[in-house]
Design a protein around this motif. Structure first.
Motif, PDB file in Angstrom:
ATOM      1  N   UNK A 274       0.841  -1.193   0.000  1.00 38.32           N
ATOM      2  CA  UNK A 274       0.000   0.000   0.000  1.00 38.32           C
ATOM      3  C   UNK A 274       0.877   1.243   0.000  1.00 38.32           C
ATOM      4  N   UNK A 275       0.403   2.281  -0.674  1.00 35.41           N
ATOM      5  CA  UNK A 275       1.056   3.595  -0.562  1.00 35.41           C
ATOM      6  C   UNK A 275      -0.005   4.662  -0.406  1.00 35.41           C
ATOM      7  N   UNK A 276       0.176   5.469   0.628  1.00 33.26           N
ATOM      8  CA  UNK A 276      -0.670   6.643   0.828  1.00 33.26           C
ATOM      9  C   UNK A 276       0.034   7.808   0.152  1.00 33.26           C
ATOM     10  N   UNK A 277      -0.606   8.368  -0.864  1.00 24.31           N
ATOM     11  CA  UNK A 277       0.027   9.428  -1.659  1.00 24.31           C
ATOM     12  C   UNK A 277       0.216  10.724  -0.883  1.00 24.31           C
ATOM     13  N   UNK A 278       0.885  11.646  -1.545  1.00 24.67           N
ATOM     14  CA  UNK A 278       1.302  12.904  -0.924  1.00 24.67           C
ATOM     15  C   UNK A 278       0.174  13.648  -0.213  1.00 24.67           C
ATOM     16  N   UNK A 279      -1.030  13.560  -0.779  1.00 30.22           N
ATOM     17  CA  UNK A 279      -2.132  14.353  -0.238  1.00 30.22           C
ATOM     18  C   UNK A 279      -3.004  13.598   0.745  1.00 30.22           C
ATOM     19  N   UNK A 280      -2.656  12.363   1.064  1.00 29.24           N
ATOM     20  CA  UNK A 280      -3.390  11.634   2.111  1.00 29.24           C
ATOM     21  C   UNK A 280      -3.113  12.326   3.449  1.00 29.24           C
ATOM     22  N   UNK A 281      -4.130  12.467   4.299  1.00 30.58           N
ATOM     23  CA  UNK A 281      -3.925  13.206   5.553  1.00 30.58           C
ATOM     24  C   UNK A 281      -2.751  12.697   6.395  1.00 30.58           C
ATOM     25  N   UNK A 282      -2.516  11.383   6.404  1.00 27.61           N
ATOM     26  CA  UNK A 282      -1.351  10.889   7.151  1.00 27.61           C
ATOM     27  C   UNK A 282      -0.051  11.339   6.490  1.00 27.61           C
ATOM     28  N   UNK A 283      -0.023  11.310   5.162  1.00 27.86           N
ATOM     29  CA  UNK A 283       1.191  11.741   4.459  1.00 27.86           C
ATOM     30  C   UNK A 283       1.408  13.242   4.607  1.00 27.86           C
TER      31      UNK A 283
END
Lengths: 407, 407, 407, 407
Positions: C23-32
């Motif tokens: 899985x990858x959470x992209x730049x604009x995901x709140x965790x990222x």
């Protein structure tokens, strides 16, 4: 028929008091900043409501709390250590039911934050609003009952509360002098010539018989003052400018004192009133709405005053705001236009739930000029009061168009 | 020699004004809660400083912002939806340099939060402070310069600012009536008998010639009122109690109105002034220090007033606090003890940096009783003023011992 | 001699697992976003410390909490109702004692707020940072003890804690595919061509034997999508683009699913993944540091992982950060440069108080390629590990120069 | 038919790795406190929803941010200077439409704050929650779409996301030892005997072949430790207790290290791990949900882990929570009840929008004991997985009854 009453005042004119005290907290004083933000937010919401819904919805944003930051001013420079915290509270309608039953959302928080920041940017020119402030919004939703009042298509709204407003005119020489001294120092021309003068300027006028002492506290902007000598020279220069300006407003003798807490024996910045931004809110001085100037711009213990915070209240039915502003307008017109009036004070008292143009009483207390009797002026005074009450909703327009001050 | 001045007042007595307006925001009004918290925090810090350091250190905690919560009152019950937010700001010394060069830390935040919560617990008896409030503290550290003033072993501290205080005595009948009506409704005995009466009680007195209208807004506690009928019966009962109490303070006619915004055509709770906790701060009404009662407990537009928030300021050198309280004490003693004085108003004006017992001026304006001249009372008045200035630091003790009110 | 250990791995390669999840959470995901802000603040503070003091002072800013706002996206428009709240916490040295005994203040709060806002401006291009966010800073002062570590002029700092870092290389095809799919969709070129694709892109890769399913959640920016049809056409277009890109990273079959929660039977915006700003933080999704991608950019339950939040920790002695980054670097170099290595995993374990180049153990677990024995690669692997430990402070420079990712 | 898959694991057992690292953050570690609060808030809301509405409504309260306070611990005493700040975020349904069309309000903020404070009171026994913490709540309202899922009377809810959970069993000796060491030190009996041991206890276990080093960081409560000597004696005593307890869980050699950052050359408190409250959150260490222990109570880089924060998520349809907990339950039952299973790892992967008892895959990877083949255990394993999926909503009850841990 409106409940209008005209009384003869028995007091001697304020000018004849041996002692008169008048104060003005300038635009950049933390209490004034709070007032200005509160009113800007109310104005921005009012405009947004009109645009989205067609009329102003319920709101009161007269609770702004400024928590001072921390700074490190230095002659010729300095930095902000910790930003000024600005808390917007109050309440405002965040939803409006459209005729089709759907709800229209209003971005109250975003509108409020934007209005507050824009006000700050326009007003405190050396404050980097982005990095020198944190503006937080906790405005709650308006209560349903009050909201109803606004939804109805009424020609004249009803009073939100049992409350009153007061006003007086004309200003004494001391009052004019205090007000205009601050105006001068915060004028665009002056700021252009003297960029080192911050907006946080407090003017205290003390008249003892016919001698006035003006005590001015003015924040210097550190990056524009290179050292102690420059600072002291500037103080001397400003003292002269203020003194030279005084005869425009008074024929009394005027002494000027600036930054009396300075310790001139100190070489470094610690002895002087230096700031990075031009306001003491950057370090040490909190502020909140309604703690400073009354709606006529002054604090005048020799005169009738209302405790109501005028700034930020809704301009539709909040009589604590409207009646104060109306009293100012009415007394100014009476003082200017009615021959024979030397001084006039007004009090307008509301009845909760009754139309705001039908106060419980609108009482004017008149001091006539020599040779005039109360009967000579009564009719004109009464007419002016009635006319303003008749057109009371004009106050709302004046506010949205920024034609009248609230602090 | 102190700068004491005695003037003859030329105004007619307030009692002879055709219109007199007097207001009191009771203990549970959001502005009064703010005042009470601000003063409690100052008192707690003062005591902690005395204990830890030997004398009071610099602080000003006169900036408390209450952001209203959200509630769902129901006849016979109800619940808090969202707690009241209470922000403590201001500044206070958080460290003290011991003679050995080490620093002693003072737990300012913890002390402040504790004092605020204890005040709330004692004052708003139906408020569950733990779960119905959030008390946040952003009190900053006092600036070094001001702190110095307090570190020095001085007998008399120096003024923190150019500022003034005002006071007057005695109270008019209307003033007494307004004050005592609130005292009655918030007394322990009354609360024991009528637990459904919350502490948020606002009394507005309007005297028109010799007829007084008392408009009382009082929050009912929902769990103690089972339905609309009980509510309405209680309103009637309270109207009678208030009316019966009035003759203790006035011989004028008194009309009583309670909760005039109620809509008695409504069956459910929405038409009435019901709260879960007894204060409107639970839903809708924000509050802050210095927006309500003056330091004598009243708002009196017919009288001289100061804009200074008295509550929460430090009792050592903040003349905005001390001179207001002192003016109250002085005028009360003059009115009570000096034969021939009908009314006395005072203004005391500071000089920044000078000892607080040496004001720039302490001026009393006297109305004498019939048959007395200003010369008859001048000496006694002057002596009383001088005595109080001489013992000005007593004010600090009175405050710590809670012997005088600040709002 | 450093504690370097080389083991032979007995597991089968991850590629041979029947099931692989990446899985990858992209730049604009709140965790990222939280990770990115945390690291930006650390970088800005590090630079400020270097400039003011000459070396990095103690700080850890790995606690950022994003509280979602509220928005009202509409096809072709939309508005922010309530801004995103961003709380910066952690601690950092706010003062530095100069050789002359004086203190130099560091404007930690201002620097942190500025860094956070600049990061947001650069990263979430459709977010109006001024009016769409509130950035609050509660970073505390660093504890004295830890500060000391940094004040000393040491060549190699000492470990702040007993902790460990892990890493592995090379990436499997699925890992590469997931990472590169997000990189493509968040690349500048792609954004220029498809401005309606927000930065909040989550890619979940599921490999079942040799078939991969890519599930992509991507926020659309409402003002750039006029209606449902355009939205659906774009989804189809993106599906093709992603599928066409896959063969660059894998020879397996790849299925692509986009925004699987959409309800295509709905006509208005409520059925689709529409946002005003391009990130779900505007409404509904909170975020915090260390909850998303590991320091190599992925979440890989089939692989060894560390729970340490890498972003925002100080790059000097926080081994939870440094050893994770170092493990990534080491394993990448080994996988690339050492002939015969098929897969390598590392774990580096610190000893609190010991120099960070002397870990308690640095263990590499190696899978060799067919025809190679562990003895064939041992020496090269060991040399690479030792070299990186020898130059461990390079990691600090890489971070300041933004040469390596942390999430 | 459910998508259940049984694989044969090819790895060697973790016990045969030369190096094994296991960590547990005890109850009073700031990250664990965050987890505990998040889960308590979710539990309290779930109960309130059930009571008011009949079933659990949508919520996720897995974003808790602890900002450390400031304290001044002293041997034999100490004080809190600045309280711990606890921010509750996430979202939750605040209103429920009753069948009669009216709305029922749910006091989410009050319930959340109460749950958080009660959890703190029960867990950190030397923390004065009233005066030592500030608990602020910014939980937003749940989005309408997700709320719908919960309103429907469904037997099995649908997945909220594409996500996965992992689990494994049984624990290795090192894993058991680390977990049970913390349990011992935080047990009621131990606390009664040794009240000076705070709840903030971190245990790091490092196994190198068959030798384990336990590094324990434990906060002492300052008022119960009179001086350095007592502190050092206690450390010795605890070292022995921990060492003596080890043989209950392992037959390996065990070294114990306590508070390795202490500087025993220092006489005063500055050299030791002293706290006023028993948690480092009082000064210096922030915490947030999901940064510490996985749902089985441990951090185990040698084992498969999920990044999902389990605590605080809703127990109805948040597969990131449910599948992790389910994987723990399933693997434990398999390890215990199925003859021939040496080790089992699970991964369960959801399909957004599909019923949660129908995962995309539930895969078990089995290491069999000597003499057993995968075929010998396959059927039993499959049956257990199917049974748990069949009864997946039991997890909700276990959570509400606090029968299973989440961190």
């Amino acid at each position: 028929m409106r409940n209008i009453r005209i009384e003869k005042a028995l007091q001697r004119p304020v000018e004849q008091d041996e002692l008169e005290v008048v104060e003005r907290k300038g635009l950049g004083h933390p209490d004034s900043i709070s007032d200005g933000i509160g009113e800007s937010v109310s104005r921005a919401l009012s405009k947004a409501y009109k645009e989205e819904v067609g009329h102003v919805l319920h709101h009161n944003t007269d609770e702004i709390q400024i928590t001072a930051g921390e700074s490190d001013p230095k002659f010729g420079g300095g930095q902000i250590i910790k930003p000024i915290q600005i808390l917007l509270t109050g309440r405002a309608a965040t939803e409006f039911k459209l005729p089709n039953g759907k709800s229209q959302k209003i971005g109250v928080d975003s509108i409020a934050i934007k209005a507050a920041k824009e006000y700050l940017r326009d007003t405190i020119i050396n404050l980097d609003v982005d990095y020198g402030t944190v503006v937080e919004c906790k405005i709650g939703q308006g209560s349903a009952d009050l909201t109803d009042v606004f939804d109805r298509e009424t020609t004249v709204p009803s009073s939100n509360d049992t409350s009153f407003g007061v006003g007086f005119a004309p200003f004494t020489q001391t009052e004019k002098l205090v007000l205009e001294t601050e105006h001068l120092l915060n004028s665009k021309d002056f700021k252009k010539k003297y960029p080192m003068v911050g907006e946080d300027i407090k003017v205290m006028g003390l008249r003892e018989n016919d001698q006035v002492t003006l005590t001015v506290a003015m924040a210097f902007v550190s990056k524009y003052v290179n050292d102690r000598d420059e600072y002291l020279n500037l103080k001397d220069e400003f003292k002269n400018i203020i003194a030279d300006n005084a005869p425009n407003y008074t024929d009394m003798g005027v002494d000027v004192l600036i930054n009396t807490a300075d310790d001139e024996s100190v070489k470094d910045e610690s002895g002087y009133y230096l700031t990075v931004t031009g306001t003491s809110a950057e370090m040490g001085d909190d502020g909140s709405v309604g703690r400073g100037n009354r709606s006529n711009g002054l604090i005048t213990p020799n005169r009738p005053m209302s405790m109501e915070a005028t700034s930020g209240k809704n301009p539709i039915n909040h009589v604590g705001k409207i009646y104060n502003l109306l009293s100012n307008q009415i007394t100014q017109e009476i003082a200017q236009d009615v021959e024979g009036v030397r001084n006039v004070e007004m009090i307008i008292l509301s009845q909760i739930g009754k139309p705001i143009d039908q106060p419980r009483t609108a009482t004017a207390r008149i001091q006539t000029q020599e040779g005039y009797k109360i009967e000579d002026v009564e009719q004109d005074v009464s007419r002016i009061i009635d006319k303003w009450l008749e057109n009371i909703t004009d106050i709302q327009d004046f506010l949205l168009e920024e034609k009248i001050r609230t602090f």
